[in-house]
Design a protein around this motif. Structure first.
Motif, PDB file in Angstrom:
ATOM      1  N   UNK A 177       1.025  -1.189  -0.433  1.00 54.91           N
ATOM      2  CA  UNK A 177      -0.268  -0.027   0.208  1.00 54.91           C
ATOM      3  C   UNK A 177       0.693   1.122   0.011  1.00 54.91           C
ATOM      4  N   UNK A 178       1.844   0.485   0.656  1.00 54.38           N
ATOM      5  CA  UNK A 178       2.810   2.287   0.845  1.00 54.38           C
ATOM      6  C   UNK A 178       3.680   2.937  -0.347  1.00 54.38           C
ATOM      7  N   UNK A 179       3.810   1.526  -1.321  1.00 54.60           N
ATOM      8  CA  UNK A 179       4.446   1.992  -2.559  1.00 54.60           C
ATOM      9  C   UNK A 179       3.735   2.057  -3.601  1.00 54.60           C
ATOM     10  N   UNK A 180       2.368   2.058  -3.280  1.00 58.22           N
ATOM     11  CA  UNK A 180       1.178   2.764  -4.622  1.00 58.22           C
ATOM     12  C   UNK A 180       1.148   4.020  -4.762  1.00 58.22           C
ATOM     13  N   UNK A 181       0.719   4.251  -6.382  1.00 53.04           N
ATOM     14  CA  UNK A 181       1.397   5.678  -6.527  1.00 53.04           C
ATOM     15  C   UNK A 181      -0.392   6.121  -5.724  1.00 53.04           C
ATOM     16  N   UNK A 182      -1.442   5.289  -5.522  1.00 52.21           N
ATOM     17  CA  UNK A 182      -1.974   5.940  -5.102  1.00 52.21           C
ATOM     18  C   UNK A 182      -3.139   5.174  -4.230  1.00 52.21           C
ATOM     19  N   UNK A 183      -4.231   5.370  -3.517  1.00 52.84           N
ATOM     20  CA  UNK A 183      -4.898   4.229  -3.233  1.00 52.84           C
ATOM     21  C   UNK A 183      -5.879   3.465  -3.758  1.00 52.84           C
ATOM     22  N   UNK A 184      -7.412   2.639  -3.641  1.00 54.78           N
ATOM     23  CA  UNK A 184      -7.963   2.726  -4.045  1.00 54.78           C
ATOM     24  C   UNK A 184      -8.605   3.458  -4.329  1.00 54.78           C
ATOM     25  N   UNK A 185      -9.819   3.631  -3.485  1.00 54.29           N
ATOM     26  CA  UNK A 185     -10.588   5.202  -3.217  1.00 54.29           C
ATOM     27  C   UNK A 185     -10.250   6.451  -3.766  1.00 54.29           C
ATOM     28  N   UNK A 186      -8.920   6.283  -3.890  1.00 57.89           N
ATOM     29  CA  UNK A 186      -8.637   7.620  -4.714  1.00 57.89           C
ATOM     30  C   UNK A 186      -8.434   7.122  -5.992  1.00 57.89           C
ATOM     31  N   UNK A 187      -8.002   6.047  -6.607  1.00 62.76           N
ATOM     32  CA  UNK A 187      -8.538   5.301  -7.920  1.00 62.76           C
ATOM     33  C   UNK A 187      -9.937   5.759  -8.721  1.00 62.76           C
ATOM     34  N   UNK A 188     -10.900   4.905  -7.688  1.00 66.80           N
ATOM     35  CA  UNK A 188     -12.191   4.741  -7.961  1.00 66.80           C
ATOM     36  C   UNK A 188     -12.782   6.288  -8.342  1.00 66.80           C
ATOM     37  N   UNK A 189     -12.382   7.373  -7.972  1.00 70.15           N
ATOM     38  CA  UNK A 189     -13.308   8.551  -7.466  1.00 70.15           C
ATOM     39  C   UNK A 189     -12.486   9.021  -8.276  1.00 70.15           C
ATOM     40  N   UNK A 190     -11.486   9.506  -8.924  1.00 62.13           N
ATOM     41  CA  UNK A 190     -10.662   9.831  -9.913  1.00 62.13           C
ATOM     42  C   UNK A 190     -11.286   8.902 -11.575  1.00 62.13           C
ATOM     43  N   UNK A 191     -11.109   7.749 -10.769  1.00 64.55           N
ATOM     44  CA  UNK A 191     -11.618   7.451 -12.431  1.00 64.55           C
ATOM     45  C   UNK A 191     -13.299   7.287 -12.639  1.00 64.55           C
ATOM     46  N   UNK A 192     -14.324   7.451 -11.776  1.00 68.69           N
ATOM     47  CA  UNK A 192     -15.093   7.819 -11.929  1.00 68.69           C
ATOM     48  C   UNK A 192     -15.424   9.459 -12.939  1.00 68.69           C
ATOM     49  N   UNK A 193     -15.079  10.353 -11.962  1.00 66.70           N
ATOM     50  CA  UNK A 193     -15.331  11.875 -12.076  1.00 66.70           C
ATOM     51  C   UNK A 193     -14.899  11.634 -13.712  1.00 66.70           C
ATOM     52  N   UNK A 194     -13.614  10.953 -14.213  1.00 69.90           N
ATOM     53  CA  UNK A 194     -13.110  11.055 -15.764  1.00 69.90           C
ATOM     54  C   UNK A 194     -13.709  10.737 -16.533  1.00 69.90           C
ATOM     55  N   UNK A 195     -14.298  10.102 -16.417  1.00 67.44           N
ATOM     56  CA  UNK A 195     -15.318   8.991 -16.968  1.00 67.44           C
ATOM     57  C   UNK A 195     -17.398   9.904 -17.235  1.00 67.44           C
ATOM     58  N   UNK A 196     -17.784  10.114 -15.957  1.00 64.77           N
ATOM     59  CA  UNK A 196     -18.917  11.198 -16.049  1.00 64.77           C
ATOM     60  C   UNK A 196     -17.880  12.669 -17.277  1.00 64.77           C
ATOM     61  N   UNK A 197     -17.000  13.057 -17.460  1.00 63.66           N
ATOM     62  CA  UNK A 197     -16.349  14.751 -18.165  1.00 63.66           C
ATOM     63  C   UNK A 197     -16.303  13.862 -19.541  1.00 63.66           C
ATOM     64  N   UNK A 198     -15.710  13.111 -19.816  1.00 65.57           N
ATOM     65  CA  UNK A 198     -15.526  12.149 -21.302  1.00 65.57           C
ATOM     66  C   UNK A 198     -16.729  11.627 -21.841  1.00 65.57           C
ATOM     67  N   UNK A 199     -17.069  13.092 -22.989  1.00 66.94           N
ATOM     68  CA  UNK A 199     -17.260  12.533 -23.902  1.00 66.94           C
ATOM     69  C   UNK A 199     -17.289  12.217 -25.619  1.00 66.94           C
ATOM     70  N   UNK A 200     -16.187  11.015 -25.865  1.00 66.04           N
ATOM     71  CA  UNK A 200     -16.021  10.998 -26.480  1.00 66.04           C
ATOM     72  C   UNK A 200     -16.427   9.278 -27.193  1.00 66.04           C
ATOM     73  N   UNK A 201     -15.594   8.820 -28.419  1.00 68.28           N
ATOM     74  CA  UNK A 201     -15.839   6.654 -27.926  1.00 68.28           C
ATOM     75  C   UNK A 201     -17.317   6.650 -27.639  1.00 68.28           C
ATOM     76  N   UNK A 202     -17.412   5.520 -27.511  1.00 68.98           N
ATOM     77  CA  UNK A 202     -18.625   4.772 -27.042  1.00 68.98           C
ATOM     78  C   UNK A 202     -19.976   4.892 -26.114  1.00 68.98           C
TER      79      UNK A 202
END
Length: 240
Positions: A30-55
């Motif tokens: 956990x200490x060696x990881x650049x992020x946490x699961x919670x932070x990754x989940x939050x960043x991913x969901x917000x980035x997904x919401x902001x994307x308007x490209x693709x499928x």
């Protein structure tokens, strides 16, 4: 009776030591990881919401530490089955690729590899066949409990699954100019994977302070356009 007590005490000590070792390994990981699961989940969901490209699909995101070991896995849909299952291992390979080729002050995205690996009648480009030299470990990515995929207990955690992906979606993770790991996104077109990964990395505050690993479009020397992409060559992906 004393012998039985001694054996029980010895067995208990071994069990405690074993649990301590496991906990210690998890803590170190956990200490060696650049992020946490919670932070990754939050960043991913917000980035997904902001994307308007693709499928308009949802995504898998995988983070590896600097050694290439998976240390966080998340998905942006409502359930584990809301995004392509195949994309979980592709995201892992993208993270491994970007981390493995990025250096301090010199980030390389998987999108940047595309023109270098294409074949041609004249014999191909300098990195033609790159992916064949570093195959994904299929036994590792398919192992484990499906219900734990994308959770803090994802069976990929702690494993180096390898793989090389040569289209958009993989980015190096940085602390200033120092490379600290890799991020891989998959689930949509290669262009949407890249732009969403770019947004997610910015939200994780893990973009490099030097270097340019953005996706550029060019029929001959860049990444090909994808269905519904809205970016032109050289245009930066928005941070929001």
């Amino acid at each position: 009776m004393n012998l039985q007590k001694t054996r029980r005490a010895f067995a208990c000590a071994i069990a405690v030591a074993g649990f301590a070792a496991i906990a210690g390994a998890d803590a170190a990981r956990a200490e060696d990881c650049p992020t946490t699961h919670a932070a990754l989940k939050s960043a991913l969901m917000r980035a997904d919401d902001a994307d308007s490209t693709g499928l308009n699909n949802h995504f898998w995101a995988v983070v590896v530490n600097r050694s290439g070991a998976v240390c966080a896995v998340a998905y942006s849909g409502s359930t584990v089955g809301s995004q392509w299952l195949l994309s979980r291992q592709i995201a892992a390979a993208k993270a491994f690729t970007a981390n493995g080729l990025s250096l301090d002050g010199a980030p390389i995205s998987t999108a940047m590899l595309y023109p270098w690996v294409q074949g041609s009648p004249s014999g191909g480009n300098p990195l033609f066949g790159l992916a064949a030299g570093n195959p994904l470990d299929g036994s590792a990515v398919f192992d484990g409990d499906y219900s734990k995929f994308g959770t803090p207990e994802d069976p990929l955690i702690g494993k180096r699954v390898g793989g090389t992906i040569t289209f958009g979606g993989g980015l190096g993770l940085y602390s200033g100019t120092k490379a600290v790991g890799g991020l891989g996104l998959s689930g949509d077109t290669a262009c949407a994977d890249h732009s969403t990964a770019f947004r997610a990395r910015n939200r994780l505050s893990a973009a490099p302070s030097e270097g340019n690993d953005r996706l550029t479009f060019n029929d001959l020397s860049g990444h090909p356009h994808c269905p519904n992409d809205k970016f032109s060559a050289g245009v930066n992906v928005p941070a929001s």
